[in-house]
Design a protein around this motif. Structure first.
Motif, short mmCIF file in Angstrom:
data_model
loop_
_atom_site.label_atom_id
_atom_site.label_comp_id
_atom_site.label_asym_id
_atom_site.label_seq_id
_atom_site.Cartn_x
_atom_site.Cartn_y
_atom_site.Cartn_z
N GLU A 190 38.00 -39.10 28.77
CA GLU A 190 36.67 -39.33 28.20
C GLU A 190 35.64 -38.55 29.01
OE1 GLU A 190 36.10 -43.54 28.16
OE2 GLU A 190 37.23 -43.81 26.30
N GLY A 191 35.02 -37.58 28.37
CA GLY A 191 34.02 -36.77 29.06
C GLY A 191 32.77 -37.59 29.35
N LYS A 192 32.06 -37.23 30.42
CA LYS A 192 30.83 -37.93 30.78
C LYS A 192 29.63 -37.10 30.37
CE LYS A 192 32.82 -40.44 34.69
NZ LYS A 192 32.72 -40.70 36.15
N GLU A 193 28.59 -37.78 29.91
CA GLU A 193 27.36 -37.10 29.54
C GLU A 193 26.73 -36.48 30.77
OE1 GLU A 193 23.16 -37.97 27.18
OE2 GLU A 193 24.43 -39.64 27.87
N ALA A 194 26.32 -35.23 30.66
CA ALA A 194 25.71 -34.53 31.80
C ALA A 194 24.70 -33.51 31.30
CB ALA A 194 26.79 -33.84 32.64
N VAL A 195 23.72 -33.21 32.15
CA VAL A 195 22.72 -32.19 31.83
C VAL A 195 22.64 -31.21 33.00
CG1 VAL A 195 21.33 -33.58 30.27
CG2 VAL A 195 20.87 -33.67 32.72
N ARG A 196 22.41 -29.94 32.66
CA ARG A 196 22.22 -28.94 33.71
C ARG A 196 20.72 -28.76 33.94
NH1 ARG A 196 25.71 -23.49 34.61
NH2 ARG A 196 24.86 -23.00 36.68
N VAL A 197 20.32 -28.82 35.21
CA VAL A 197 18.90 -28.93 35.53
C VAL A 197 18.46 -27.85 36.52
CG1 VAL A 197 17.18 -30.42 36.65
CG2 VAL A 197 18.88 -31.42 35.13
N ARG A 198 17.26 -27.31 36.26
CA ARG A 198 16.52 -26.56 37.28
C ARG A 198 15.38 -27.46 37.75
NH1 ARG A 198 17.69 -21.05 37.50
NH2 ARG A 198 18.72 -20.21 35.65
N GLN A 199 15.10 -27.43 39.03
CA GLN A 199 14.07 -28.33 39.53
C GLN A 199 13.07 -27.60 40.44
OE1 GLN A 199 16.07 -31.30 41.98
NE2 GLN A 199 15.58 -30.15 43.83
N ILE A 200 11.85 -28.10 40.41
CA ILE A 200 10.81 -27.73 41.38
C ILE A 200 10.44 -29.03 42.08
CG2 ILE A 200 8.45 -26.91 41.71
CD1 ILE A 200 8.85 -25.33 39.04
N PHE A 201 10.44 -29.01 43.39
CA PHE A 201 10.09 -30.22 44.14
C PHE A 201 9.00 -29.88 45.15
CE2 PHE A 201 10.82 -33.18 47.79
CZ PHE A 201 10.37 -34.33 47.14
N ILE A 202 7.88 -30.56 45.02
CA ILE A 202 6.76 -30.39 45.95
C ILE A 202 6.71 -31.64 46.82
CG2 ILE A 202 4.26 -30.08 46.16
CD1 ILE A 202 4.31 -28.72 43.41
N PRO A 203 7.10 -31.53 48.08
CA PRO A 203 7.20 -32.72 48.93
C PRO A 203 5.85 -33.19 49.43
CG PRO A 203 7.79 -30.77 50.19
CD PRO A 203 7.54 -30.30 48.78
N ILE A 204 5.78 -34.48 49.72
CA ILE A 204 4.60 -35.07 50.36
C ILE A 204 4.92 -35.21 51.85
CG2 ILE A 204 3.11 -37.11 50.51
CD1 ILE A 204 3.84 -37.70 47.58
N PRO A 205 4.23 -34.48 52.71
CA PRO A 205 4.50 -34.60 54.15
C PRO A 205 4.29 -36.02 54.64
CG PRO A 205 3.12 -32.69 53.69
CD PRO A 205 3.19 -33.48 52.41
N ILE B 267 20.36 -26.73 40.05
CA ILE B 267 21.18 -27.65 40.84
C ILE B 267 22.47 -28.01 40.11
CG2 ILE B 267 19.21 -28.60 42.08
CD1 ILE B 267 19.37 -31.06 40.24
N GLY B 268 22.73 -27.34 38.98
CA GLY B 268 23.97 -27.56 38.24
C GLY B 268 23.92 -28.78 37.34
N PHE B 269 25.11 -29.19 36.85
CA PHE B 269 25.20 -30.36 35.97
C PHE B 269 25.08 -31.64 36.80
CE2 PHE B 269 27.08 -27.41 32.92
CZ PHE B 269 26.53 -27.88 31.72
N ILE B 270 24.34 -32.60 36.30
CA ILE B 270 24.26 -33.91 36.93
C ILE B 270 24.66 -34.96 35.90
CG2 ILE B 270 22.47 -33.25 38.59
CD1 ILE B 270 20.43 -34.73 36.78
N GLU B 271 25.36 -35.99 36.40
CA GLU B 271 25.74 -37.11 35.54
C GLU B 271 24.86 -38.30 35.88
OE1 GLU B 271 29.85 -37.70 36.39
OE2 GLU B 271 30.49 -35.86 35.39
N ARG B 272 24.91 -39.30 35.03
CA ARG B 272 24.10 -40.49 35.27
C ARG B 272 24.54 -41.17 36.57
NH1 ARG B 272 20.74 -41.73 31.21
NH2 ARG B 272 21.19 -40.90 29.13
N GLY B 273 23.54 -41.62 37.32
CA GLY B 273 23.83 -42.28 38.59
C GLY B 273 23.86 -41.35 39.78
N ALA B 274 23.67 -40.04 39.55
CA ALA B 274 23.78 -39.07 40.64
C ALA B 274 22.46 -38.74 41.29
CB ALA B 274 24.43 -37.79 40.12
N VAL B 275 21.34 -39.05 40.64
CA VAL B 275 20.02 -38.70 41.19
C VAL B 275 19.10 -39.93 41.11
CG1 VAL B 275 20.19 -36.24 40.64
CG2 VAL B 275 19.27 -37.83 38.92
N LEU B 276 17.88 -39.77 41.61
CA LEU B 276 16.91 -40.86 41.56
C LEU B 276 16.68 -41.33 40.11
CD1 LEU B 276 14.24 -39.40 44.02
CD2 LEU B 276 15.71 -41.39 44.44
#
Length: 324
Positions: free
Chosen positions: A174-189, A237-246
């Protein structure tokens, strides 16, 4: 039979010559007879030495002695099987050349990204020599070829077995739903006050407006990337599945369509902007797609069982005398 008698006489001669005059100590002796071949105590000690060293490092007392005794019997059984396999291979005309052993060792080192010098040091630490390692590799190759001839060639996997395996192990396909993502992250010092946080949010909103207006997402992803590799990948950052990120990032990522850009996503330590470049849907992989994988798994299981049966038959027909 003549070769066998010669080896018996040679073994007796070793016992006589190996002892000091008048000494009663036995330097070496036969611990197993396997048809026309013998296994000596020194053969067993050499094969068992690496295991014994590990056992002595981890156990003590009666438990150590028990494990050592059981281990020696198990290694002797393996040596007996090895002799039987060598004999069967010889009768079948199966051979392994020196250059084939060399090529196999070189392939192993290449896969492990280890130099010959490093490998020799590992063997030395393990109490093994290159000669004994080459002998083991030769026996493994003989065994593989003998198994292919005597076992694998006689194994058949039916369509019914493939279908039944597919049904019983459905969750594996059973394949898992996933999306391939590009991200920009601006951190708060750390330690930023409300005014600084507000300014960074406005900066993130301005970046998003420029992207929506047509400026390349990858350009800003590279600018804000925390390292060179992510910058070079344009924030991919490649494919991510549910539960892998915030959770906040996940919710936005799985809601986006392909090539759609998210709004500014606020998290505790910064601001994300996402772009989805590809999607993989969940669902059951078709049996045609995983057929060969299933066949290989069924064959492996059948081969293990058939090899044990074949080995038992070989042992039953052989003359084996254990003298340990």
């Amino acid at each position: 039979m003549i070769d066998f008698l010669k080896k018996m006489l040679l073994g007796a001669l070793v016992l006589v010559l190996g002892a000091a005059p008048g000494a009663a100590e036995i330097v070496d002796r036969i611990v197993a007879v396997v048809n026309e071949d013998i296994i000596t105590l020194s053969d067993l000690n050499t094969a068992f030495e690496p295991y014994q060293r590990r056992i002595e490092q981890t156990l003590s007392g009666a438990e150590r002695d028990k494990v050592i005794a059981e281990g020696r019997r198990e290694i002797l059984n393996q040596l007996v099987d090895g002799k039987l396999i060598e004999q069967q291979a010889k009768r079948s005309g199966i051979t392994v050349k020196d250059d084939e052993v060399d090529q196999t060792i070189n392939d192993i080192l290449k896969r492990r990204n280890v130099s010959m010098a490093e490998f020799l040091k590992v063997l030395e630490r393990e109490g093994e020599t290159m000669e004994s390692y080459r002998h083991d590799i030769r026996n493994q190759l003989l065994r593989q070829r003998l198994i292919r001839r005597e076992v694998q060639s006689k194994i058949v996997v039916s369509d019914e077995e493939i279908g039944e395996y597919y049904r019983q192990h459905r969750e594996d396909y059973e394949g898992k739903e996933a999306v391939r993502v590009r991200q920009i992250f601006i951190p708060i010092p750390r330690g930023s006050d409300d005014r600084a946080v507000k300014r960074l949010r406005e900066e993130a909103e301005e970046v998003r407006r420029k992207i929506v207006a047509g400026e390349p997402f990858e350009l800003f992803a590279a600018k804000y990337a925390p390292n060179q590799s992510l910058a070079a990948a344009g924030g991919d950052i490649g494919f991510i599945e549910r539960g892998a990120v915030l959770p906040e990032v996940e919710e936005a990522a799985f809601r986006l369509k392909v090539d759609e850009v998210s709004g500014v996503i606020a998290v505790e330590n910064g601001f994300y902007i996402l772009k989805v470049t590809d999607k993989r849907g969940a669902g059951l992989k078709p049996i045609q797609e995983v057929r060969q994988e299933i066949v290989a798994k069924i064959e492996e299981k059948k081969m293990a069982r058939r090899f044990d049966e074949w080995m038992a038959e070989v042992r039953k027909k052989a003359y084996i005398e254990i003298r340990l």
